[in-house]
Design a protein around this motif. Sequence first.
Motif, PDB file in Angstrom:
ATOM      1  N   GLY A   9      -4.661   0.365   4.455  1.00 53.23           N
ATOM      2  CA  GLY A   9      -5.889  -0.935   4.226  1.00 53.23           C
ATOM      3  C   GLY A   9      -5.750  -2.148   5.123  1.00 53.23           C
ATOM      4  N   GLY A  10      -5.885  -3.723   4.911  1.00 47.75           N
ATOM      5  CA  GLY A  10      -5.717  -4.020   5.557  1.00 47.75           C
ATOM      6  C   GLY A  10      -3.351  -4.801   6.070  1.00 47.75           C
ATOM      7  N   ARG A  29      -3.648   7.670   2.003  1.00 41.57           N
ATOM      8  CA  ARG A  29      -3.737   9.168   1.234  1.00 41.57           C
ATOM      9  C   ARG A  29      -4.236  10.439   1.602  1.00 41.57           C
ATOM     10  NH1 ARG A  29      -6.673   4.862  -2.995  1.00 41.57           N
ATOM     11  NH2 ARG A  29      -7.495   4.555  -0.514  1.00 41.57           N
ATOM     12  N   ILE A  39       0.926  10.602   2.377  1.00 41.39           N
ATOM     13  CA  ILE A  39       1.349   9.984   1.042  1.00 41.39           C
ATOM     14  C   ILE A  39       0.321   9.418  -0.331  1.00 41.39           C
ATOM     15  CG2 ILE A  39       2.523   8.148   0.530  1.00 41.39           C
ATOM     16  CD1 ILE A  39       3.780   9.749   2.335  1.00 41.39           C
ATOM     17  N   VAL A  60       4.291  -0.195   1.551  1.00 41.15           N
ATOM     18  CA  VAL A  60       3.263  -1.013   0.996  1.00 41.15           C
ATOM     19  C   VAL A  60       2.279  -0.620  -0.383  1.00 41.15           C
ATOM     20  CG1 VAL A  60       0.758  -2.208   1.869  1.00 41.15           C
ATOM     21  CG2 VAL A  60       2.288  -1.460   3.569  1.00 41.15           C
ATOM     22  N   SER A  61       2.764  -2.476  -1.227  1.00 38.40           N
ATOM     23  CA  SER A  61       2.032  -1.703  -2.756  1.00 38.40           C
ATOM     24  C   SER A  61       0.766  -1.099  -2.753  1.00 38.40           C
ATOM     25  CB  SER A  61       2.184  -3.155  -3.524  1.00 38.40           C
ATOM     26  OG  SER A  61       1.515  -4.441  -3.042  1.00 38.40           O
ATOM     27  N   ILE A 132      -8.700 -14.708   0.176  1.00 32.76           N
ATOM     28  CA  ILE A 132      -9.202 -14.799  -0.653  1.00 32.76           C
ATOM     29  C   ILE A 132      -9.931 -16.120  -0.889  1.00 32.76           C
ATOM     30  CG2 ILE A 132      -8.687 -14.934  -3.586  1.00 32.76           C
ATOM     31  CD1 ILE A 132      -5.816 -13.111  -3.079  1.00 32.76           C
TER      32      ILE A 132
HETATM   33  N1  LIG Z   1      -1.010 -11.340  -1.259  1.00 32.30           N
HETATM   34  C1  LIG Z   1      -1.808 -10.769  -1.964  1.00 32.30           C
HETATM   35  O1  LIG Z   1      -3.123 -12.213  -2.042  1.00 32.30           O
HETATM   36  C2  LIG Z   1      -2.832  -9.674  -2.172  1.00 32.30           C
HETATM   37  C3  LIG Z   1      -3.772  -9.769  -1.989  1.00 32.30           C
HETATM   38  C4  LIG Z   1      -4.836  -8.667  -2.737  1.00 32.30           C
HETATM   39  C5  LIG Z   1      -3.675  -7.378  -2.893  1.00 32.30           C
HETATM   40  N2  LIG Z   1      -2.283  -7.440  -2.751  1.00 32.30           N
HETATM   41  C6  LIG Z   1      -1.374  -6.415  -2.845  1.00 32.30           C
HETATM   42  O2  LIG Z   1      -1.088  -6.066  -1.343  1.00 32.30           O
HETATM   43  C7  LIG Z   1      -2.063  -4.993  -1.389  1.00 32.30           C
HETATM   44  C8  LIG Z   1      -1.932  -4.269   0.441  1.00 32.30           C
HETATM   45  O3  LIG Z   1      -3.522  -5.300   0.697  1.00 32.30           O
HETATM   46  P1  LIG Z   1      -3.844  -4.312   1.891  1.00 32.30           P
HETATM   47  O4  LIG Z   1      -4.956  -6.143   2.153  1.00 32.30           O
HETATM   48  O5  LIG Z   1      -3.643  -3.632   2.624  1.00 32.30           O
HETATM   49  O6  LIG Z   1      -5.173  -4.416   0.208  1.00 32.30           O
HETATM   50  P2  LIG Z   1      -6.045  -3.010   0.710  1.00 32.30           P
HETATM   51  O7  LIG Z   1      -6.636  -3.368   2.541  1.00 32.30           O
HETATM   52  O8  LIG Z   1      -6.631  -2.946   0.102  1.00 32.30           O
HETATM   53  O9  LIG Z   1      -5.619  -1.791   0.740  1.00 32.30           O
HETATM   54  C9  LIG Z   1      -4.527  -1.807  -0.544  1.00 32.30           C
HETATM   55  C10 LIG Z   1      -4.162   0.226   0.736  1.00 32.30           C
HETATM   56  O10 LIG Z   1      -3.277   0.805  -0.394  1.00 32.30           O
HETATM   57  C11 LIG Z   1      -2.565   2.174  -0.014  1.00 32.30           C
HETATM   58  N3  LIG Z   1      -3.156   2.978  -1.164  1.00 32.30           N
HETATM   59  C12 LIG Z   1      -4.363   2.676  -2.898  1.00 32.30           C
HETATM   60  N4  LIG Z   1      -3.846   3.041  -3.624  1.00 32.30           N
HETATM   61  C13 LIG Z   1      -2.565   4.349  -3.265  1.00 32.30           C
HETATM   62  C14 LIG Z   1      -1.850   5.364  -3.924  1.00 32.30           C
HETATM   63  N5  LIG Z   1      -2.332   5.706  -4.634  1.00 32.30           N
HETATM   64  N6  LIG Z   1      -0.944   5.678  -2.871  1.00 32.30           N
HETATM   65  C15 LIG Z   1      -0.596   5.165  -1.397  1.00 32.30           C
HETATM   66  N7  LIG Z   1      -0.945   3.672  -0.996  1.00 32.30           N
HETATM   67  C16 LIG Z   1      -1.963   3.958  -1.926  1.00 32.30           C
HETATM   68  C17 LIG Z   1      -4.481   3.107   0.310  1.00 32.30           C
HETATM   69  O11 LIG Z   1      -4.278   3.029   1.737  1.00 32.30           O
HETATM   70  P3  LIG Z   1      -4.373   4.465   2.155  1.00 32.30           P
HETATM   71  O12 LIG Z   1      -5.249   5.112   1.499  1.00 32.30           O
HETATM   72  O13 LIG Z   1      -4.466   4.814   3.098  1.00 32.30           O
HETATM   73  O14 LIG Z   1      -2.727   5.263   1.607  1.00 32.30           O
HETATM   74  C18 LIG Z   1      -5.202   1.171   0.432  1.00 32.30           C
HETATM   75  O15 LIG Z   1      -6.184   1.327   1.581  1.00 32.30           O
HETATM   76  C19 LIG Z   1      -2.346  -4.131  -1.915  1.00 32.30           C
HETATM   77  O16 LIG Z   1      -2.217  -2.549  -2.483  1.00 32.30           O
HETATM   78  C20 LIG Z   1      -2.061  -4.896  -3.101  1.00 32.30           C
HETATM   79  O17 LIG Z   1      -1.360  -4.024  -4.317  1.00 32.30           O
HETATM   80  C21 LIG Z   1      -1.890  -8.529  -2.190  1.00 32.30           C
END
Ligand SMILES: NC(=O)c1ccc[n+]([C@@H]2O[C@H](COP(=O)([O-])OP(=O)(O)OC[C@H]3O[C@@H](n4cnc5c(N)ncnc54)[C@H](OP(=O)(O)O)[C@@H]3O)[C@@H](O)[C@H]2O)c1
Length: 288
Positions: A9-10, A29, A39, A60-61, A132
């Motif tokens: 993820g980002g 994953r 994981i 990371v959520s 966003i």
């Molecule tokens: N603050 C904000 O504006 C904002 C916006 C969007 C999201 N978020 C939250 O912040 C988190 C991280 O943001 P991001 O930008 O990195 O989102 P992202 O690019 O969509 O990445 C989310 C990552 O979460 C992991 N994931 C998904 N399902 C999973 C599972 N069952 N078990 C373990 N890992 C899992 C995956 O990584 P792997 O495939 O490598 O496991 C995925 O690539 C998001 O997941 C969301 O909860 C925040």
Amino acid sequence: MILVTGVSGGLGGLILKGLSGRDVVAGTRSGDGVTARRIDFDEPETLAEGFKDIDVLVFVSAGYAEDDVVIARHDAVADAAARAGVRHVIYTSLAGSGDFMSIALPHRWTEARLADGPFDVTILRNGLYAEIPAGLAAMGAGPAADTGVFAAPLGSGRASVVAREDLADVAVRVAAETQRDLAANHRSRHAGKTYELEGVTTIGGKDIAEILAEALGRQVEYQSVSLSETRAALTGLGLEPYQINHTLSLFSNINAGTLKGHDTDLATLLGTGPRPVRETIAQAISTP
Ligand SMILES: NC(=O)c1ccc[n+]([C@@H]2O[C@H](COP(=O)([O-])OP(=O)(O)OC[C@H]3O[C@@H](n4cnc5c(N)ncnc54)[C@H](OP(=O)(O)O)[C@@H]3O)[C@@H](O)[C@H]2O)c1
């Protein structure tokens, strides 16, 4: 050793990159067990092996699902971290200004669940990503170029936004300092802390129209779209029902003006000024 989850993820990817050269391992994953650990929060059996010998877990959520699924995922992480003897968990949560958003519930639940664990905890309450409004600007660029109008469901509200890179930099600092403190047999200086990482710049519809006008070299006027029109438009896109809920909740909160953060620890933890978010938005317009 530090483990970062969600590295495809980002946010997780940036955090892993920032920690390179340290005693760190990637969690994903799709982990093959060699270059990265497998994981998957939906498969708790991967966590027992995945959290082995980990002192610092950067959790990371994984918020893209219905609340019951997210809560079950995060519960499994807390449980497995406790069993594996993880000493410190750093959780990427949601900023205080997001309390009225539908995504807040699983984040606040997770904060409380982690507080009950046997490990130390640091909560990074991340503000809204600049990606966003950047996404809205990118989507609005074509119509704005044709019609001179940028339409979006933001009312006259504005939201504090932050570059994801800044949030990653803070997570890297907290993880690295925690590792250093644990290696010296101290509790982390960040133990028990909840940091508000709200952006320092607010962005609304008029701001995006201004940025579009600059990028397109023509006048662009902002027009607000109602939430009911937006719900109807989203319904036709084939999104998961929870995505429609969360997206409308985000727009609703921007309309209501609740996403303007007041206190932020961002600059203190970055040790420098936050990245300029208007540039991130402008870049999204010029990047096809
Ligand atoms: N603050 C904000 O504006 C904002 C916006 C969007 C999201 N978020 C939250 O912040 C988190 C991280 O943001 P991001 O930008 O990195 O989102 P992202 O690019 O969509 O990445 C989310 C990552 O979460 C992991 N994931 C998904 N399902 C999973 C599972 N069952 N078990 C373990 N890992 C899992 C995956 O990584 P792997 O495939 O490598 O496991 C995925 O690539 C998001 O997941 C969301 O909860 C925040």
